[in-house]
Scaffold this motif. Sequence first.
Motif, PDB file in Angstrom:
ATOM      1  N   ALA C  50       0.812  -1.226   0.000  1.00  0.00           N
ATOM      2  CA  ALA C  50       0.000   0.000   0.000  1.00  0.00           C
ATOM      3  C   ALA C  50       0.843   1.272   0.000  1.00  0.00           C
ATOM      4  O   ALA C  50       0.617   2.189  -0.808  1.00  0.00           O
ATOM      5  N   ALA C  51       1.840   1.326   0.896  1.00  0.00           N
ATOM      6  CA  ALA C  51       2.628   2.558   1.005  1.00  0.00           C
ATOM      7  C   ALA C  51       3.350   2.849  -0.303  1.00  0.00           C
ATOM      8  O   ALA C  51       3.388   3.994  -0.774  1.00  0.00           O
ATOM      9  N   GLY C  52       3.901   1.795  -0.905  1.00  0.00           N
ATOM     10  CA  GLY C  52       4.597   1.983  -2.170  1.00  0.00           C
ATOM     11  C   GLY C  52       3.669   2.484  -3.258  1.00  0.00           C
ATOM     12  O   GLY C  52       4.021   3.372  -4.034  1.00  0.00           O
ATOM     13  N   ILE C  53       2.451   1.932  -3.297  1.00  0.00           N
ATOM     14  CA  ILE C  53       1.487   2.346  -4.316  1.00  0.00           C
ATOM     15  C   ILE C  53       1.132   3.821  -4.124  1.00  0.00           C
ATOM     16  O   ILE C  53       1.164   4.614  -5.072  1.00  0.00           O
ATOM     17  N   VAL C  54       0.811   4.192  -2.876  1.00  0.00           N
ATOM     18  CA  VAL C  54       0.444   5.585  -2.600  1.00  0.00           C
ATOM     19  C   VAL C  54       1.587   6.523  -2.984  1.00  0.00           C
ATOM     20  O   VAL C  54       1.383   7.559  -3.609  1.00  0.00           O
ATOM     21  N   TRP C  55       2.809   6.112  -2.657  1.00  0.00           N
ATOM     22  CA  TRP C  55       3.935   6.990  -2.946  1.00  0.00           C
ATOM     23  C   TRP C  55       4.198   7.121  -4.444  1.00  0.00           C
ATOM     24  O   TRP C  55       4.497   8.206  -4.927  1.00  0.00           O
ATOM     25  N   CYS C  56       4.104   6.010  -5.170  1.00  0.00           N
ATOM     26  CA  CYS C  56       4.311   6.098  -6.620  1.00  0.00           C
ATOM     27  C   CYS C  56       3.281   7.028  -7.248  1.00  0.00           C
ATOM     28  O   CYS C  56       3.605   7.882  -8.080  1.00  0.00           O
ATOM     29  N   SER C 139      10.601  17.831  -0.555  1.00  0.00           N
ATOM     30  CA  SER C 139      11.775  17.617  -1.406  1.00  0.00           C
ATOM     31  C   SER C 139      11.344  17.303  -2.832  1.00  0.00           C
ATOM     32  O   SER C 139      12.020  17.699  -3.786  1.00  0.00           O
ATOM     33  N   LEU C 140      10.196  16.606  -2.993  1.00  0.00           N
ATOM     34  CA  LEU C 140       9.704  16.348  -4.354  1.00  0.00           C
ATOM     35  C   LEU C 140       9.443  17.665  -5.079  1.00  0.00           C
ATOM     36  O   LEU C 140       9.777  17.829  -6.253  1.00  0.00           O
ATOM     37  N   PHE C 141       8.827  18.620  -4.356  1.00  0.00           N
ATOM     38  CA  PHE C 141       8.519  19.908  -4.985  1.00  0.00           C
ATOM     39  C   PHE C 141       9.794  20.672  -5.308  1.00  0.00           C
ATOM     40  O   PHE C 141       9.928  21.249  -6.385  1.00  0.00           O
ATOM     41  N   PHE C 142      10.729  20.674  -4.360  1.00  0.00           N
ATOM     42  CA  PHE C 142      11.932  21.485  -4.573  1.00  0.00           C
ATOM     43  C   PHE C 142      12.799  20.911  -5.690  1.00  0.00           C
ATOM     44  O   PHE C 142      13.421  21.661  -6.433  1.00  0.00           O
ATOM     45  N   ILE C 143      12.842  19.573  -5.791  1.00  0.00           N
ATOM     46  CA  ILE C 143      13.619  18.995  -6.891  1.00  0.00           C
ATOM     47  C   ILE C 143      12.882  19.183  -8.204  1.00  0.00           C
ATOM     48  O   ILE C 143      13.454  19.550  -9.223  1.00  0.00           O
ATOM     49  N   GLY C 144      11.560  18.971  -8.154  1.00  0.00           N
ATOM     50  CA  GLY C 144      10.763  19.062  -9.376  1.00  0.00           C
ATOM     51  C   GLY C 144      10.780  20.452  -9.981  1.00  0.00           C
ATOM     52  O   GLY C 144      10.762  20.604 -11.210  1.00  0.00           O
ATOM     53  N   VAL C 145      10.846  21.468  -9.131  1.00  0.00           N
ATOM     54  CA  VAL C 145      10.786  22.837  -9.628  1.00  0.00           C
ATOM     55  C   VAL C 145      12.040  23.168 -10.456  1.00  0.00           C
ATOM     56  O   VAL C 145      11.986  23.970 -11.384  1.00  0.00           O
ATOM     57  N   ILE C 146      13.156  22.492 -10.154  1.00  0.00           N
ATOM     58  CA  ILE C 146      14.351  22.685 -10.984  1.00  0.00           C
ATOM     59  C   ILE C 146      14.067  22.185 -12.396  1.00  0.00           C
ATOM     60  O   ILE C 146      14.367  22.855 -13.388  1.00  0.00           O
ATOM     61  N   GLY C 147      13.457  21.007 -12.468  1.00  0.00           N
ATOM     62  CA  GLY C 147      13.110  20.450 -13.777  1.00  0.00           C
ATOM     63  C   GLY C 147      12.137  21.336 -14.523  1.00  0.00           C
ATOM     64  O   GLY C 147      12.256  21.537 -15.730  1.00  0.00           O
ATOM     65  N   ALA C 148      11.144  21.884 -13.789  1.00  0.00           N
ATOM     66  CA  ALA C 148      10.163  22.767 -14.419  1.00  0.00           C
ATOM     67  C   ALA C 148      10.849  23.996 -15.003  1.00  0.00           C
ATOM     68  O   ALA C 148      10.525  24.439 -16.109  1.00  0.00           O
ATOM     69  N   ALA C 149      11.826  24.539 -14.268  1.00  0.00           N
ATOM     70  CA  ALA C 149      12.527  25.723 -14.769  1.00  0.00           C
ATOM     71  C   ALA C 149      13.386  25.364 -15.976  1.00  0.00           C
ATOM     72  O   ALA C 149      13.466  26.121 -16.945  1.00  0.00           O
ATOM     73  N   LEU C 150      14.011  24.183 -15.948  1.00  0.00           N
ATOM     74  CA  LEU C 150      14.884  23.784 -17.049  1.00  0.00           C
ATOM     75  C   LEU C 150      14.120  23.668 -18.358  1.00  0.00           C
ATOM     76  O   LEU C 150      14.652  23.925 -19.427  1.00  0.00           O
ATOM     77  N   TYR C 169      13.812  11.183  -7.589  1.00  0.00           N
ATOM     78  CA  TYR C 169      12.751  10.899  -6.626  1.00  0.00           C
ATOM     79  C   TYR C 169      12.901   9.524  -5.985  1.00  0.00           C
ATOM     80  O   TYR C 169      12.255   9.225  -4.996  1.00  0.00           O
ATOM     81  N   LEU C 170      13.745   8.670  -6.592  1.00  0.00           N
ATOM     82  CA  LEU C 170      13.851   7.299  -6.080  1.00  0.00           C
ATOM     83  C   LEU C 170      14.183   7.229  -4.593  1.00  0.00           C
ATOM     84  O   LEU C 170      13.523   6.492  -3.860  1.00  0.00           O
ATOM     85  N   PRO C 171      15.186   7.985  -4.103  1.00  0.00           N
ATOM     86  CA  PRO C 171      15.488   7.874  -2.673  1.00  0.00           C
ATOM     87  C   PRO C 171      14.295   8.210  -1.788  1.00  0.00           C
ATOM     88  O   PRO C 171      14.057   7.535  -0.789  1.00  0.00           O
ATOM     89  N   VAL C 172      13.520   9.236  -2.183  1.00  0.00           N
ATOM     90  CA  VAL C 172      12.363   9.628  -1.369  1.00  0.00           C
ATOM     91  C   VAL C 172      11.362   8.482  -1.301  1.00  0.00           C
ATOM     92  O   VAL C 172      10.843   8.146  -0.227  1.00  0.00           O
ATOM     93  N   ILE C 173      11.113   7.856  -2.463  1.00  0.00           N
ATOM     94  CA  ILE C 173      10.172   6.730  -2.478  1.00  0.00           C
ATOM     95  C   ILE C 173      10.704   5.594  -1.606  1.00  0.00           C
ATOM     96  O   ILE C 173       9.976   5.003  -0.805  1.00  0.00           O
ATOM     97  N   ILE C 174      12.005   5.309  -1.758  1.00  0.00           N
ATOM     98  CA  ILE C 174      12.587   4.186  -1.020  1.00  0.00           C
ATOM     99  C   ILE C 174      12.517   4.422   0.490  1.00  0.00           C
ATOM    100  O   ILE C 174      12.031   3.573   1.243  1.00  0.00           O
ATOM    101  N   PHE C 175      12.964   5.599   0.936  1.00  0.00           N
ATOM    102  CA  PHE C 175      12.947   5.882   2.377  1.00  0.00           C
ATOM    103  C   PHE C 175      11.522   5.810   2.931  1.00  0.00           C
ATOM    104  O   PHE C 175      11.282   5.249   4.004  1.00  0.00           O
ATOM    105  N   SER C 176      10.566   6.372   2.176  1.00  0.00           N
ATOM    106  CA  SER C 176       9.189   6.419   2.688  1.00  0.00           C
ATOM    107  C   SER C 176       8.586   5.032   2.807  1.00  0.00           C
ATOM    108  O   SER C 176       8.016   4.676   3.844  1.00  0.00           O
ATOM    109  N   THR C 177       8.725   4.245   1.732  1.00  0.00           N
ATOM    110  CA  THR C 177       8.097   2.925   1.780  1.00  0.00           C
ATOM    111  C   THR C 177       8.792   2.039   2.816  1.00  0.00           C
ATOM    112  O   THR C 177       8.132   1.261   3.509  1.00  0.00           O
TER     113      THR C 177
END
Lengths: 248, 204, 220
Positions: C50-56, C139-150, C169-177
Amino acid sequence: MSWAWFHKLGSPKWFFSWSKPWALPLFCFGCLSLLIGLVWGLVFAPADYQQGNSFRIIYIHVPVAMLAQSCYLALGAAGFVFLVWQMKMAPVFIKAMAPIGAVMSLVALVSGAIWGKPTWGTWWVWDARLTSVLVLFFLYMGIIALQNSLEDQVLANKAAAVISVVGLINLPVIKYSVVLLETLHQGPTFTLTKKPEMPAEMWLPLLFAVIGLYCFVAGVVLWRMQSEILMSEHRSSWVKQEVTKHGF
Amino acid sequence: MQSSASLTISDLWIERGERDLCKGLSFSVQPGEVVRILGENGAGKSSLLKIIAGVLSPLEGKILYSGEDVTLDRTSLQQDAIYLGHSVGVKGLLTVAENLRWYCPDISISILYSVLTQLDLIDLVDVLVKKLSAGQARRVALARLWLTKKTLWLLDEPFASLDVGGVALLEERIQQHVLLGGLVILTTHQDLMSITPHDVVLLS
Amino acid sequence: MTYSSFFVSEFLVLWRRKQDVFNALLFFIIVVALFPIGINSSPDFLAPAAAGIVWCAAVLAILMAVESIFKEDYLDGSLEQLVVSGLSLPLLILLKVAAQWLVVVLPLLVIIPLLSEMLYLPSSGFWVLIMTLIVGTPSLFFIGVIGAALTVSIKQGAMLVMLLILPFYLPVIIFSTLAVKATQSGLPYSGLLAMLLAMSLLSLVISPFMTAIVVKASVN
């Protein structure tokens, strides 16, 4: 120590004339050393007592895997140098290096899979090393895709530098998290981290192959940078001279 | 408003997409002056304004504002300047009043309404900007010139898509600003009616 | 322009675009629903996953929302106005991300109880999942915003942002799940939460500056 050489790296002309004599010797030496390492390793080195002949793929796998990681380190460093000192050569370096890194990580993945089949019994295991090389491959592809889709050169240079630096900061975290993932799952029974002590006739060819591949890649990168410089500076008089003197 | 402000550009070298736009450009703007930048299409008029505003950086050269070198850090110039580019920077999803309140939060309702009346926008005050015409949207952006007390105005084609009345109104406002010691740098292809500018010509 | 007037106008714009936020939420729910439908709907499979699904699903929904964060501002010229405002561009970006985070993540948290019920997530894991979402999504937002600007100057940039940013984003998913799994098997999870918090703080410090560099290079 004088820092003049560091500042001169900002000038394409200086870099071009400085790097010109290096590319070919590096390339040739690299090829030679790589050849020695590969032939020695693949043909003459003794077979491993556990894995038999299948272990011989380390003479390909280990050098390319090392290169794949070193290339990214170099990319990140170049990105940092560009963001801080605006050095003109840094984005040229990134542009020349990224595809090579991508190829290296792809070869590392494929050779790892080929090695995995006889050793683990499957082509793919979510082993920390393989997974992080896979992520590395995606990071390289991202940089290449970004550079290809940005038309404005100034923006493309900045963008590549930023994403390389962000990648370099993130790489240890990615690596750590993947290792963590593996240790909490059921790990593979055979791990590469605990290698038995190798005899000299086994690791010497490996050393030749590693050094050879580094020199080979350095030579290729210098060549790619030189042709990139000639392309981007085609208006300046020294490039015209250079091209008319030596041909293209 | 600082009446002693002045802008000096010296030996500016602008490069755009590997093309030199101008090299060794120098001029200065004194209080009460309107400078018009002339040049063919693609000569670098907009780039020059963007460089002064701090959107772009020059390859070489210096920009002095009120005697202070702002080439590397344009902050002090930006705090005293207003820049209007090709896309005017009003948000389609905000109303006219909300857009202006975003740029000029300290302005009182009565001043805001009187300016909007002058600009013929008073009936549209609560209409989303995306529903306005191009000329009306530009008027919204230009309303900032009435509402702020910035000294240096950098206007890129400010008369574009304005009607005759709008052009006259804007010229009058520029006159007023200059009389009070303001600095104006603008690019335009139109002839100015009531203003006599100093011309800076960019050669390509 | 002041920081507060900018923040208020950001909220106003987000309020006018509430349909987009709602769409992101629906997208999130439908991605979650894909897993029981597509793989296996038995509690034996879903409860540990469940946690992995929600996070993905959350990662995808958030990246879709962040990807276009600068698009409209870039087109109407207000991004340029931010650059010349004389205010600190990194701080303005920080405010923009904060506004977006509040608007996207809060509704997402509200819907989680329903989804965890649908995925048979044991109640022991529920609060940890909520905590990982609160601590990890910045952290997802802060990393993603770099991509959005690029990719702001590229017309069809969404796919490129996905390719660029998802590996980060992989580390965030891994740590959370792993944190949720750790509680489900009665192990301590605070270390993993600390890792998530560290990632959010690190990206909070670095990302606004990186994004500002890219934004400045993009608006010209």
